[in-house]
Design a protein around this motif. Structure first.
Motif, PDB file in Angstrom:
ATOM      1  N   GLY A 104      -1.062 -44.613  43.001  1.00 39.78           N
ATOM      2  CA  GLY A 104      -1.354 -45.397  41.799  1.00 39.78           C
ATOM      3  C   GLY A 104      -2.055 -44.618  40.713  1.00 39.78           C
ATOM      4  O   GLY A 104      -2.582 -45.199  39.768  1.00 39.78           O
ATOM      5  N   TYR A 105      -2.038 -43.287  40.817  1.00 36.45           N
ATOM      6  CA  TYR A 105      -2.665 -42.422  39.817  1.00 36.45           C
ATOM      7  C   TYR A 105      -1.597 -41.553  39.160  1.00 36.45           C
ATOM      8  O   TYR A 105      -0.527 -41.321  39.719  1.00 36.45           O
ATOM      9  N   ALA A 106      -1.900 -41.074  37.957  1.00 34.61           N
ATOM     10  CA  ALA A 106      -0.957 -40.251  37.204  1.00 34.61           C
ATOM     11  C   ALA A 106      -1.061 -38.786  37.638  1.00 34.61           C
ATOM     12  O   ALA A 106      -2.157 -38.247  37.753  1.00 34.61           O
ATOM     13  N   TYR A 107       0.082 -38.191  37.873  1.00 40.19           N
ATOM     14  CA  TYR A 107       0.186 -36.742  38.073  1.00 40.19           C
ATOM     15  C   TYR A 107       0.932 -36.220  36.850  1.00 40.19           C
ATOM     16  O   TYR A 107       2.115 -36.498  36.674  1.00 40.19           O
ATOM     17  N   VAL A 108       0.219 -35.526  35.975  1.00 42.13           N
ATOM     18  CA  VAL A 108       0.807 -35.000  34.737  1.00 42.13           C
ATOM     19  C   VAL A 108       0.750 -33.484  34.800  1.00 42.13           C
ATOM     20  O   VAL A 108      -0.304 -32.896  35.042  1.00 42.13           O
ATOM     21  N   GLY A 135       5.675 -24.298  29.782  1.00 46.28           N
ATOM     22  CA  GLY A 135       4.561 -24.069  28.877  1.00 46.28           C
ATOM     23  C   GLY A 135       4.518 -24.971  27.665  1.00 46.28           C
ATOM     24  O   GLY A 135       3.719 -24.762  26.761  1.00 46.28           O
ATOM     25  N   MET A 136       5.369 -26.017  27.635  1.00 44.48           N
ATOM     26  CA  MET A 136       5.397 -26.859  26.437  1.00 44.48           C
ATOM     27  C   MET A 136       5.738 -28.329  26.650  1.00 44.48           C
ATOM     28  O   MET A 136       5.517 -29.134  25.761  1.00 44.48           O
ATOM     29  N   HIS A 137       6.263 -28.728  27.796  1.00 47.23           N
ATOM     30  CA  HIS A 137       6.658 -30.120  28.004  1.00 47.23           C
ATOM     31  C   HIS A 137       5.819 -30.737  29.118  1.00 47.23           C
ATOM     32  O   HIS A 137       5.768 -30.194  30.223  1.00 47.23           O
ATOM     33  N   HIS A 138       5.191 -31.865  28.821  1.00 44.12           N
ATOM     34  CA  HIS A 138       4.457 -32.589  29.846  1.00 44.12           C
ATOM     35  C   HIS A 138       5.408 -33.536  30.570  1.00 44.12           C
ATOM     36  O   HIS A 138       6.371 -34.036  29.987  1.00 44.12           O
ATOM     37  N   CYS A 139       5.115 -33.778  31.843  1.00 37.59           N
ATOM     38  CA  CYS A 139       5.889 -34.704  32.659  1.00 37.59           C
ATOM     39  C   CYS A 139       4.921 -35.650  33.361  1.00 37.59           C
ATOM     40  O   CYS A 139       3.903 -35.211  33.905  1.00 37.59           O
ATOM     41  N   LEU A 140       5.237 -36.932  33.369  1.00 39.70           N
ATOM     42  CA  LEU A 140       4.391 -37.968  33.965  1.00 39.70           C
ATOM     43  C   LEU A 140       5.003 -38.452  35.266  1.00 39.70           C
ATOM     44  O   LEU A 140       6.173 -38.828  35.307  1.00 39.70           O
ATOM     45  N   ASN A 141       4.186 -38.448  36.310  1.00 38.98           N
ATOM     46  CA  ASN A 141       4.558 -38.977  37.620  1.00 38.98           C
ATOM     47  C   ASN A 141       3.553 -40.030  38.038  1.00 38.98           C
ATOM     48  O   ASN A 141       2.367 -39.930  37.706  1.00 38.98           O
ATOM     49  N   ALA A 142       3.996 -40.977  38.832  1.00 35.60           N
ATOM     50  CA  ALA A 142       3.108 -41.926  39.497  1.00 35.60           C
ATOM     51  C   ALA A 142       2.991 -41.488  40.952  1.00 35.60           C
ATOM     52  O   ALA A 142       4.007 -41.354  41.646  1.00 35.60           O
ATOM     53  N   CYS A 146       6.921 -38.182  27.300  1.00 35.46           N
ATOM     54  CA  CYS A 146       5.488 -37.885  27.169  1.00 35.46           C
ATOM     55  C   CYS A 146       5.100 -37.606  25.720  1.00 35.46           C
ATOM     56  O   CYS A 146       4.045 -38.048  25.261  1.00 35.46           O
ATOM     57  N   ARG A 147       5.949 -36.890  24.997  1.00 37.58           N
ATOM     58  CA  ARG A 147       5.642 -36.592  23.589  1.00 37.58           C
ATOM     59  C   ARG A 147       5.587 -37.880  22.774  1.00 37.58           C
ATOM     60  O   ARG A 147       4.684 -38.075  21.956  1.00 37.58           O
ATOM     61  N   LEU A 164      -4.523 -36.829  30.901  1.00 37.73           N
ATOM     62  CA  LEU A 164      -4.303 -38.051  31.677  1.00 37.73           C
ATOM     63  C   LEU A 164      -3.999 -37.762  33.150  1.00 37.73           C
ATOM     64  O   LEU A 164      -3.750 -38.694  33.923  1.00 37.73           O
ATOM     65  N   ASN A 165      -4.013 -36.494  33.544  1.00 40.70           N
ATOM     66  CA  ASN A 165      -3.805 -36.164  34.949  1.00 40.70           C
ATOM     67  C   ASN A 165      -4.937 -36.780  35.775  1.00 40.70           C
ATOM     68  O   ASN A 165      -6.117 -36.619  35.457  1.00 40.70           O
ATOM     69  N   GLY A 166      -4.582 -37.531  36.810  1.00 40.97           N
ATOM     70  CA  GLY A 166      -5.570 -38.208  37.635  1.00 40.97           C
ATOM     71  C   GLY A 166      -5.986 -39.578  37.120  1.00 40.97           C
ATOM     72  O   GLY A 166      -6.819 -40.240  37.731  1.00 40.97           O
TER      73      GLY A 166
END
Length: 193
Positions: A75-79, A84-91, A124-125, A133-135
């Motif tokens: 239930g936490y974000a893994y970002v 070197g330029m694109h963020h990715c969001l995981n649950a 993400c952008r 927002l990681n964690g």
């Protein structure tokens, strides 16, 4: 405007391959404060990463500073940052501290989203999601995943291979990418229903 009802931690405390298709149709909601409008999109594509035994999962390389949040509670974000330029969001998902996660790959814009959200970096952008927002707890605060107030119209779910994980051998071809059939915001069409 009515408050959104976030998905509870128990929703994520299951295998990633069960959570991923059930995230489809849910809302990703970003609130930043400072007078900025709330931004929101419907999740239309997601990929499951099953844990350390899944050679495509970051946790397969072991516990590191980068993957630490994956080894914590669901239930936490893994970002993370790619190229070197694109963020990715995981649950982060479970069961328990299983080191599995679901990558959010595409959103259908719902509210105050102007830029493309087709692909994890664009998503993400468009919602201003980065490593700060990681964690983050996805059940409260400025980034949540919520049930829509009105149920989405019925849709079919299709499954296909994950994207960009050719290094994972046989794991790359497994049908762990789920999307809403025919949705125009999906980053790449999936294989089969």
């Amino acid at each position: 405007m009515a408050p959104m009802k976030p998905l509870p931690h128990s929703f994520y405390d299951r295998p990633a391959e069960d959570v991923a298709p059930e995230l489809l149709g849910k809302l990703l909601v970003r609130r930043e404060g400072g007078g900025k409008p709330r931004r929101m999109g419907r999740i239309v594509e997601a990929e499951a990463y099953l844990g350390p035994h899944d050679l495509a999962a970051h946790s397969s390389k072991g516990r590191t500073a980068r993957t630490e949040v994956m080894f914590g509670p669901p239930g936490y974000a893994y970002v993370y940052l790619i190229y070197g330029m694109h963020h990715c969001l995981n649950a982060v998902t479970g069961p328990g501290n299983h080191a599995s996660a679901v990558l959010l790959r595409a959103l259908e814009p719902v509210e105050n989203v102007e830029a493309s959200t087709s692909g994890p970096g664009r998503l993400c952008r468009a919602l201003n999601i980065d490593r700060t927002l990681n964690g983050h707890d996805l059940t409260r605060g400025g980034l949540i995943i919520a049930e829509p107030d009105d149920p989405a119209p019925a849709f079919d779910v299709v499954a296909g291979p994950r994207v960009g994980v050719d290094y994972a051998g046989d794991w790359a071809a497994r049908p762990y990418r789920f999307s809403i059939a025919g949705n125009r915001y999906v980053s790449r069409p999936s294989g089969r229903a």
